[in-house]
Design an enzyme around this catalytic site. Sequence first.
Site, PDB file in Angstrom:
ATOM      1  N   SER B  20       0.821  -1.216   0.000  1.00  0.00           N
ATOM      2  CA  SER B  20       0.000   0.000   0.000  1.00  0.00           C
ATOM      3  C   SER B  20       0.857   1.269   0.000  1.00  0.00           C
ATOM      4  O   SER B  20       1.814   1.385   0.758  1.00  0.00           O
ATOM      5  CB  SER B  20      -0.904  -0.001   1.234  1.00  0.00           C
ATOM      6  OG  SER B  20      -1.647   1.192   1.281  1.00  0.00           O
ATOM      7  N   GLY B  45      -3.613   4.067   1.446  1.00  0.00           N
ATOM      8  CA  GLY B  45      -4.478   4.313   2.591  1.00  0.00           C
ATOM      9  C   GLY B  45      -5.509   5.404   2.346  1.00  0.00           C
ATOM     10  O   GLY B  45      -5.181   6.463   1.831  1.00  0.00           O
ATOM     11  N   LEU B  72       0.235   9.974   4.875  1.00  0.00           N
ATOM     12  CA  LEU B  72      -1.050   9.411   4.439  1.00  0.00           C
ATOM     13  C   LEU B  72      -1.965  10.412   3.743  1.00  0.00           C
ATOM     14  O   LEU B  72      -3.188  10.398   3.926  1.00  0.00           O
ATOM     15  CB  LEU B  72      -1.782   8.753   5.625  1.00  0.00           C
ATOM     16  CG  LEU B  72      -1.156   7.428   6.088  1.00  0.00           C
ATOM     17  CD1 LEU B  72      -1.789   6.953   7.386  1.00  0.00           C
ATOM     18  CD2 LEU B  72      -1.302   6.346   5.025  1.00  0.00           C
ATOM     19  N   CYS B 129       1.298   3.205  10.449  1.00  0.00           N
ATOM     20  CA  CYS B 129       2.019   4.280   9.761  1.00  0.00           C
ATOM     21  C   CYS B 129       2.828   5.081  10.783  1.00  0.00           C
ATOM     22  O   CYS B 129       2.261   5.621  11.728  1.00  0.00           O
ATOM     23  CB  CYS B 129       1.078   5.211   9.015  1.00  0.00           C
ATOM     24  SG  CYS B 129       2.013   6.514   8.177  1.00  0.00           S
ATOM     25  N   ILE B 190       6.079  -6.312   6.902  1.00  0.00           N
ATOM     26  CA  ILE B 190       6.143  -5.213   7.851  1.00  0.00           C
ATOM     27  C   ILE B 190       5.847  -3.882   7.152  1.00  0.00           C
ATOM     28  O   ILE B 190       6.110  -3.728   5.957  1.00  0.00           O
ATOM     29  CB  ILE B 190       7.537  -5.124   8.543  1.00  0.00           C
ATOM     30  CG1 ILE B 190       8.652  -4.911   7.522  1.00  0.00           C
ATOM     31  CG2 ILE B 190       7.797  -6.335   9.365  1.00  0.00           C
ATOM     32  CD1 ILE B 190      10.048  -4.703   8.160  1.00  0.00           C
TER      33      ILE B 190
END
Lengths: 268, 300
Positions: B20, B45, B72, B129, B190
């Site tokens: 992502s 996201g 984000l 995040c 991760i």
Amino acid sequence: MEKKIINEESLIIKTEKIAEGVFSTAFKTGIAEKCLPGQFVMVKTKSDSHLLKRPISICESDISEGTIRLVYRTVGYGTKELSLAKEGESFELLGPLGNGFPIDEAQDKKNILLIGGGIGAPPLLSLARALRLTGIDKSCITAVLGYSGMKAGIFLNEEFGKEANVIMSSDDGSVGTRGTVMDAIKERELKPDIIYACGPMPMLKAIKLYAEERFIPAYISLEEKMACGVGVCLGCMVKTKEKDNHSKVNNARVCTEGPVFEAGAVEI
Amino acid sequence: MNLSVEIAGIKFKNPVMDGSGTFGSGIEYSEFVDLNALGAVVTKGVANVPWEGNPVPRIAETPSGMMNAIGLQNPGIDVFIERDLKFLEGFDTNVIVNVCGHTEEEYIEVVKRLRDESRVQMLEINVSCPNVKAGGMAFGTDPAQLEKITSLVKKNAAQPVIMKLSPNVTSISEMAKAAEAGGADAISLINTLTAMKIDIHKRKFAIANKTGGLSGPAIRPVAVRMVYEASHAVKIPVIGMGGITSGEDAVEFMMAGARAVAVGMYNFHDHAAMIRIIGEMESFCRETGIRDINEIIGCV
């Protein structure tokens, strides 16, 4: 669907040092077919430890020869690697990327000002050529080029001289007006009716202010750290006055909505 | 030879997807990459409302990797549904929507909005995040909070839920167990490692946010270790990621225990990476006599 962006292993046909720390590298590449002045390419390094592609503006492109020329300063690993590459070597190039300078805006203008600060000058050379190709007379175009001085060397001024009146400035006064490009513009009392600029951020801020005070349309090309070059990573944002149509916030992607912005549209 | 895998009842034609934030929603890269060839598209996201993200510079190169602190930035769920999900309608691949928020309520709002979106096969909840002040990693570094947000999301979600875990913890096993206890259908890991880079000439942080998330091949051995530990701590499937550049790297993650893998920052280096990796995994299987990729999951 026809591909707008080309990714191609591109052959170097000429590399030369044109000033202290400034190099010119010409490539044979399919990217040449589609470039607009002000667009850029991402250059892939050959190193396993330097993984991000380097954004470099296109200085010149020649459709008939199928070539593009990049003029850049060696600032880090990627530009150094490129500068050391010899004719016959190749690099993977992704491009052309970004929007480019709006040429139509200059059509009815008599005093077109191109302002290139240091290594910001290269994309303006292709703009000058493109403007001339639309039939604009050389006398209508002035290029103001800023350098540090003769010691580091001046570059591209002769090529600009074929397309425009050239005015120079230098930090040490060894060539042209002593001071910045803005000092040169004020000294010559230039009265532009449109401005195109590329260069360091303090210069672009000064141009934005200068243009806004005089209600002159100004288009500035920005630079920012980027990872992808195609609008995915959202690394290279610039604050915008209005909400951006893509991001829905007051942020636009330098790589995609830019690198050229109308000066009044960005908060720099 | 079979490359397909199944996670929470969802079939993936192969185990390869994007990490992502490194692929947008596939719109830009679809010019180069056949999205139909991917196991899934994992979208960047998305929150309940547009987020501006962090100041620039947001990006810095590091040895065999990069740091980012995008913060984000996203256009919000309304635009995401109208534009991004609509774009993905035409493709034959799974869509996993990564969801972010500052508060429990914000996560829940997005999850609820996606309930009726048939284009969405799974949700990935970003509780890891490192670059946002509130929410984000806070939910992903405390096991009790992680379990609570997981169960809240599960109560409200129509699609199976993947919890994306942070490596910035003392025990990844404990976090994996907390997600499982909260009812997660899968975990992915991760996310990036909190890092810092200083420009010594300017005497400034390389990234405006001071810290950023480290990704790329430099972190791969850390990621393989954590995937191994997490997959041994829980029964739910693990999606492994962290510096994958090749089919061999992907196989390594699967041998460590991952049922699927994601390619992250390497997409920036080589936009065809995922397609190449699928091919390389196939070659590896052929050359080493593996008939079904599922055979190698957790085989070490």
